[in-house]
Write an enzyme that holds these catalytic residues in place. Structure first.
Site, PDB file in Angstrom:
ATOM      1  CG  HIS A  97     -21.129  27.010  35.092  1.00  8.49           C
ATOM      2  ND1 HIS A  97     -22.476  27.046  34.788  1.00  8.49           N
ATOM      3  CD2 HIS A  97     -20.485  27.304  33.941  1.00  8.49           C
ATOM      4  CE1 HIS A  97     -22.625  27.341  33.506  1.00  8.49           C
ATOM      5  NE2 HIS A  97     -21.433  27.512  32.980  1.00  8.49           N
ATOM      6  N   GLY A 156       0.578  17.510  29.924  1.00 10.93           N
ATOM      7  CA  GLY A 156      -0.829  17.851  29.738  1.00 10.93           C
ATOM      8  C   GLY A 156      -1.173  17.916  28.265  1.00 10.93           C
ATOM      9  N   GLY A 157      -2.195  17.160  27.866  1.00 13.59           N
ATOM     10  CA  GLY A 157      -2.545  17.064  26.458  1.00 13.59           C
ATOM     11  C   GLY A 157      -3.829  17.762  26.086  1.00 13.59           C
ATOM     12  CB  SER A 180     -22.983  24.891  27.966  1.00 14.62           C
ATOM     13  OG  SER A 180     -22.403  26.023  27.380  1.00 14.62           O
ATOM     14  NE  ARG A 214     -19.564  30.734  32.889  1.00 14.02           N
ATOM     15  CZ  ARG A 214     -18.786  29.922  32.177  1.00 14.02           C
ATOM     16  NH1 ARG A 214     -17.686  29.430  32.729  1.00 14.02           N
ATOM     17  NH2 ARG A 214     -19.087  29.612  30.940  1.00 14.02           N
ATOM     18  CD  GLU A 230      -9.376  25.022  35.385  1.00 14.47           C
ATOM     19  OE1 GLU A 230     -10.015  25.078  36.448  1.00 14.47           O
ATOM     20  OE2 GLU A 230      -9.687  24.251  34.449  1.00 14.47           O
TER      21      GLU A 230
END
Length: 674
Positions: free
Chosen positions: A260, A21-22, A274, A321, A432
């Site tokens: 969200h 994972g980058g 956002s 949220r 995550e």
């Protein structure tokens, strides 16, 4: 007795740690390992600079208190566990909150172009769940700026030679080797179950290979595509976490999926608007007249219902949220007060998010990136017209179970090999894809922070683990790695031969629609039983799939079939966990069980994979033992609440008196738990 060198074997082979994972978590882990002198192989399904962290918009939390509001890391910690409905272990959260200011200053020194005040100080905006300006930001493209900054640091290590403990250079070996366009297939375990490497597939040639690693760290993001329409990238299938879950890793709190409150409704996917838009003063409203036919900008102020501000006067549009999403759902679905569509004659599942009252120069300076997205995909100017938005699946609070070791001051013991460790020895997780920092609900702008902090914790933990191993992964028989490749090759070959009548993309669509409709904002046990039955049906259909591409190169069709199976397995963890948890806590809301039940459910959901008759099952456990460096560690599902005593979440009146307060006039909610 520990190996003579943690960097080079006696035969001269470089001992590497594998990071998969980058994104922000993976890159930070790589940096911390390199700082400890540990060489790394970095694997990424896509180019590193395309990792999903690039999509984050709003900012990163840190209680620097430049505005003199009385904020502090202690308050940040308390508001995080309060916002997460007390399901997060508090020492990791405490460590994260206290490290946050240093992390933001580190990123600033790396060159992240954070917004600044006229005085030249870092600027901070408000986000949900707090009354403080705590969120540092780089316009509305913060994730991209952070990812690029960390990528530059990792690229530097791609040019640095490996040196052993005596400073002798190992010719031809660099500290970081990057493997982009490789799909993780699973960990390789030795005879004792320790992770000693991985198998991965080159998505260009479709070749499958094994890679030796002294330890493996997954930083592979969330499983949002299980729900189809999501703000997540299409690569976020959760496949890597699902693979190691099937290999024996514990999966924790899978039922907690964040929706969200503000995204652009779309036919293909849901694009995030956002929380920073509300943080800068954006207002959520619906027309008071349910048959209002005028455009949003033409509706007079007196004929608008600002329902979040009315119900939550202190926090207003910046309640957490989970609460905001439920209020939008209530307004649109139950009350039928969504924006009226003149063409269909129906009230849509949409409300207005309005920034037209704010100065355009401020919007362009602080929100241009996200407003540009809206203009592009909604074909409407958000500077002149209120935006039409609705909640969307966004984040997974649950993920791979990882451990921690508490320090004397209630934070994390730096360098403990238990930190970020899964129950499989040698396998770590950060970001995550693990569950550690958010409890039942994540506060906005804590995600970028938790990814970077998780990497900062994982790096030293893995370095400590590697330096204390009694043998190298190179000592494992070569047949172990050869067998792993044969097993994965056999699985892939079997997929290529699948010629049944079922279309895998239709199966995914059926799964996604079911999960999105019945396992997100509101959950009902009878409906969840049907969701689980649907997952059963989809699993049966998966075995009758006809692969859409049998080509030898860049075969995305066969790859998707593999990812689909892994999504089905995680979908069961999510749905079954939701069915079992008879309470409402954070993002998990059951109208039939509206109250939080600390007596029975103040505990981590710990899921273990099982299979019976070619169908996946979930075994839930209350405790487990796992091996680590020759010792056995015992853990339970109890949540560490040693720092902040759980209490009811009340945002309706919280902060109301302090919204316009001066001096020392603050509610006790503003200081979060004093």
């Amino acid at each position: 007795m520990a190996q003579k060198s943690s960097i080079v074997t006696d035969s001269g082979k470089v001992r590497r740690v594998i990071v998969v994972g980058g994104g922000l978590a993976g890159l930070t882990t790589v940096i911390k390992l390199c700082e400890a002198g540990i060489p790394v192989d970095l694997f990424s399904l896509v180019p590193v600079k395309r990792s999903h962290s690039v999509c984050a918009q709003g900012g990163i939390n840190a209680s620097v208190n430049t505005k003199g509001e009385g904020d502090s890391p202690q308050v940040h910690m308390e508001e995080t566990v309060y916002g997460g409905d007390f399901l997060a272990n508090q020492p990791p959260v405490n460590g994260m909150a206290h490290a946050a200011p240093g992390i933001v200053y580190m990123l600033d020194r790396m060159g992240v172009p954070f917004n600044r005040t006229p005085e030249g100080l870092l600027d901070f905006r408000r986000f949900g769940g707090t009354l403080f300006h705590r969120t540092a930001f780089a316009g509305a493209t913060t994730g991209q700026q952070l990812l690029y900054a960390l990528d530059e640091q990792v690229r530097r290590y791609e040019t640095v030679d490996v040196e052993n403990e005596k400073g002798v250079v190992v010719r031809g070996e660099k500290m970081v080797r990057k493997w982009e366009f490789w799909d993780f297939l699973g960990i390789i375990q030795d005879e004792n179950g320790r992770a000693v490497g991985i198998t991965a597939q080159d998505t260009k040639t479709m070749g499958i290979e094994s890679f030796i690693g002294e330890a493996v760290c997954l930083a592979t993001g969330g499983p949002g595509i299980i729900f189809g329409k999501s703000t997540n990238s299409v690569i976020n299938t959760g496949t890597a976490a699902s693979e190691v879950y099937q290999q024996g890793a514990c999966y924790a709190n899978g039922e907690f999926i964040q929706v969200h409150p503000t995204a652009i409704p779309g036919a293909d996917k849901l694009r995030l608007i956002s929380e920073s838009v509300r943080g800068e003063g954006g207002r959520v409203w619906v027309p008071k007249d349910t048959k209002e036919k005028r455009r949003g900008r033409d509706v007079p102020e007196s004929q608008r219902e600002y329902f979040l501000e009315n119900k939550y006067p202190g926090y207003g549009n910046l309640v957490p949220r989970d609460i905001a999403s439920r209020e939008l759902f209530l307004k649109c679905f139950h009350e039928g007060k969504g924006v009226y569509n003149n063409k269909s004659g129906k009230n849509e599942l949409e409300v207005y998010l309005d920034v037209t009252h704010l100065p355009k120069e401020v919007l362009r300076k602080k929100l241009a990136g996200v407003l540009e997205i809206y203009e592009k995909f909604a074909n409407e100017d958000p500077y002149e017209n209120p935006m039409r938005i609705f909640p969307a699946v966004h984040y997974s609070m649950g993920g791979l179970w990882v451990d921690f070791e508490k320090s004397a001051d209630g934070k994390l013991l730096v360098g403990s090999p238990r930190n970020q460790a899964t129950n499989i020895e040698g396998l770590y997780a950060a970001g995550e894809c693990e569950y550690a920092y958010h409890g039942a609900n994540r506060l906005g702008a804590n995600s970028l922070l938790s990814c970077i902090y998780g990497g900062m914790v994982a790096g030293p933990a893995i370095a400590s683990y590697v330096k204390n191993l009694d043998r190298s992964s190179f000592d494992v028989k070569s047949s172990t790695f050869e067998k792993a490749v044969k097993v994965q090759q056999s699985k892939y070959d079997a997929i290529l031969k699948m010629d049944g009548p079922e279309n895998p993309y239709r199966i995914h669509d059926d799964l996604a629609q079911t999960m999105l409709r019945d396992c997100t904002i509101e959950r009902n046990n009878a409906v969840l039983e049907k969701v689980i039955a649907k997952i059963d049906e989809c699993e049966e259909r998966w075995h009758k799939v006809g692969v859409t591409d049998s080509g030898p190169r860049a075969n995305q069709g066969a790859q998707f079939v593999r990812h689909l199976k892994n999504m089905l397995i995680l979908a069961r963890v999510i749905a079954q966990g939701a069915r079992n948890r008879d309470e409402s806590r954070g993002a998990h809301y059951k109208p039939d069980f509206k109250q939080r039940d600390d007596d029975n459910w103040l505990r981590t959901t710990m899921a273990m994979y099982a299979e019976n008759s070619n169908k996946s099952h979930v075994n839930y456990i209350r405790e487990l033992d796992y091996p680590l460096l020759g010792k056995t560690v015992h853990v339970t599902d109890a949540v560490d609440i040693s720092l902040v005593k759980p209490r009811a979440r009340k945002y309706e009146t919280a902060g109301a008196a302090s919204a316009n307060a001066k001096g020392s006039e603050k509610t006790d909610e503003k200081t979060a738990a004093t």
